[in-house]
Design a protein around this motif. Structure first.
Motif, short mmCIF file in Angstrom:
data_model
loop_
_atom_site.label_atom_id
_atom_site.label_comp_id
_atom_site.label_asym_id
_atom_site.label_seq_id
_atom_site.Cartn_x
_atom_site.Cartn_y
_atom_site.Cartn_z
N PHE A 75 18.62 -1.20 0.48
CA PHE A 75 19.85 -0.86 -0.23
C PHE A 75 20.48 -2.10 -0.84
O PHE A 75 20.63 -3.12 -0.19
N SER A 76 20.85 -1.97 -2.10
CA SER A 76 21.53 -3.06 -2.81
C SER A 76 22.93 -2.60 -3.17
O SER A 76 23.09 -1.60 -3.87
N PRO A 77 23.94 -3.32 -2.72
CA PRO A 77 25.30 -2.90 -3.06
C PRO A 77 25.62 -3.03 -4.54
O PRO A 77 26.59 -2.46 -5.01
N SER A 78 24.81 -3.75 -5.30
CA SER A 78 25.12 -3.93 -6.72
C SER A 78 25.09 -2.59 -7.47
O SER A 78 25.92 -2.35 -8.35
N MET A 79 24.15 -1.72 -7.14
CA MET A 79 24.08 -0.42 -7.80
C MET A 79 25.31 0.42 -7.42
O MET A 79 25.91 1.07 -8.27
N ALA A 80 25.66 0.39 -6.15
CA ALA A 80 26.84 1.11 -5.70
C ALA A 80 28.10 0.56 -6.37
O ALA A 80 28.99 1.33 -6.77
N ASP A 81 28.17 -0.74 -6.53
CA ASP A 81 29.31 -1.36 -7.20
C ASP A 81 29.40 -0.95 -8.66
O ASP A 81 30.48 -0.67 -9.19
N ARG A 82 28.24 -0.89 -9.33
CA ARG A 82 28.21 -0.45 -10.74
C ARG A 82 28.74 0.96 -10.87
O ARG A 82 29.53 1.27 -11.76
N MET A 83 28.30 1.84 -9.95
CA MET A 83 28.74 3.22 -9.99
C MET A 83 30.25 3.31 -9.73
O MET A 83 30.98 4.01 -10.45
N THR A 84 30.71 2.61 -8.73
CA THR A 84 32.14 2.63 -8.38
C THR A 84 32.99 2.14 -9.54
O THR A 84 34.02 2.74 -9.86
N CYS A 85 32.57 1.07 -10.19
CA CYS A 85 33.31 0.53 -11.34
C CYS A 85 33.35 1.54 -12.49
O CYS A 85 34.39 1.73 -13.12
N CYS A 86 32.22 2.18 -12.75
CA CYS A 86 32.15 3.19 -13.82
C CYS A 86 33.12 4.34 -13.53
O CYS A 86 33.88 4.75 -14.41
N LYS B 17 35.75 4.38 -11.50
CA LYS B 17 37.16 3.93 -11.53
C LYS B 17 37.65 3.73 -12.96
O LYS B 17 38.79 4.03 -13.28
N GLU B 18 36.77 3.22 -13.83
CA GLU B 18 37.17 2.95 -15.22
C GLU B 18 37.33 4.24 -16.02
O GLU B 18 38.29 4.41 -16.75
N HIS B 19 36.37 5.15 -15.88
CA HIS B 19 36.34 6.34 -16.74
C HIS B 19 36.92 7.60 -16.11
O HIS B 19 37.34 8.51 -16.82
N TYR B 20 36.90 7.69 -14.78
CA TYR B 20 37.33 8.91 -14.09
C TYR B 20 38.19 8.59 -12.88
O TYR B 20 37.83 8.88 -11.73
N PRO B 21 39.34 7.98 -13.11
CA PRO B 21 40.18 7.60 -11.97
C PRO B 21 40.67 8.83 -11.21
O PRO B 21 40.86 9.90 -11.78
N ALA B 22 40.84 8.65 -9.90
CA ALA B 22 41.35 9.74 -9.06
C ALA B 22 42.74 10.10 -9.53
O ALA B 22 43.46 9.24 -10.05
N PRO B 23 43.16 11.29 -9.40
CA PRO B 23 42.54 12.40 -8.68
C PRO B 23 41.68 13.28 -9.58
O PRO B 23 41.26 14.35 -9.16
N CYS C 17 22.89 10.45 -8.38
CA CYS C 17 24.23 9.86 -8.55
C CYS C 17 25.25 10.59 -7.68
O CYS C 17 26.10 9.96 -7.04
N ILE C 18 25.15 11.91 -7.66
CA ILE C 18 26.07 12.70 -6.82
C ILE C 18 25.88 12.33 -5.36
O ILE C 18 26.85 12.13 -4.63
N ARG C 19 24.63 12.23 -4.94
CA ARG C 19 24.33 11.88 -3.53
C ARG C 19 24.85 10.47 -3.21
O ARG C 19 25.48 10.25 -2.17
N MET C 20 24.63 9.51 -4.11
CA MET C 20 25.09 8.15 -3.87
C MET C 20 26.61 8.11 -3.76
O MET C 20 27.16 7.47 -2.86
#
Length: 138
Positions: free
Chosen positions: A76-87, A89-95, A114-117
């Motif tokens: 597991f590489s956190p870089s992929m998870a970080d990329r997804m999280t940034c995307c 947060k930038e495009h679909y902020p909660a809620p 992506c959904i699973r991750m």
């Protein structure tokens, strides 16, 4: 049928046809990019279609060649998870809801993966025996 209802039906039809046309335009642009270089430059897709990058992420239906993602604690590489999280947060902020098709296109990873991750990043996953054993070893 009165005139107002006829106009509403026509407006819905035009809206649907317009959306289908945009989906086709973006998808074909993405396919041409991928076929020519094996990658997608979303800035170029945006320029070619006249739409914003986020709209292109959301409208593209081209899924050929996307990577799959399977969680493996050893690789597991956190870089992929970080990329997804940034995307997200930038495009679909909660809620608000997340458009996983757009995230999948941004990451160029299968949408189900992506959904699973994203679920796993939120702590929503099923523990396997191997996961328990690994956690116990830590």
């Amino acid at each position: 049928m009165d005139d107002r209802k006829r106009q509403e039906r026509h407006a819905r039809f035009v809206s649907h046809a317009s959306h289908a046309s945009l989906v086709s335009l973006v998808t074909s642009s993405v396919q041409r990019q991928f076929d020519s270089s094996g990658a997608v430059d979303w800035t170029q897709v945006s320029l070619a279609t006249g739409l914003g990058i986020r709209e292109c992420y959301e409208l593209s239906r081209y899924d050929v060649g996307k990577d799959s993602w399977q969680y493996n604690p050893d690789t597991f590489s956190p870089s992929m998870a970080d990329r997804m999280t940034c995307c997200i947060k930038e495009h679909y902020p909660a809620p608000g809801p997340v458009n996983y098709r757009a995230v999948s296109n941004y990451m160029w990873v299968d949408m189900k993966d992506c959904i699973r991750m994203h679920s796993m990043l939120q702590g929503k996953f099923k523990w396997t025996v191997a996961d328990y054993e690994r956690a116990a070893a830590l």
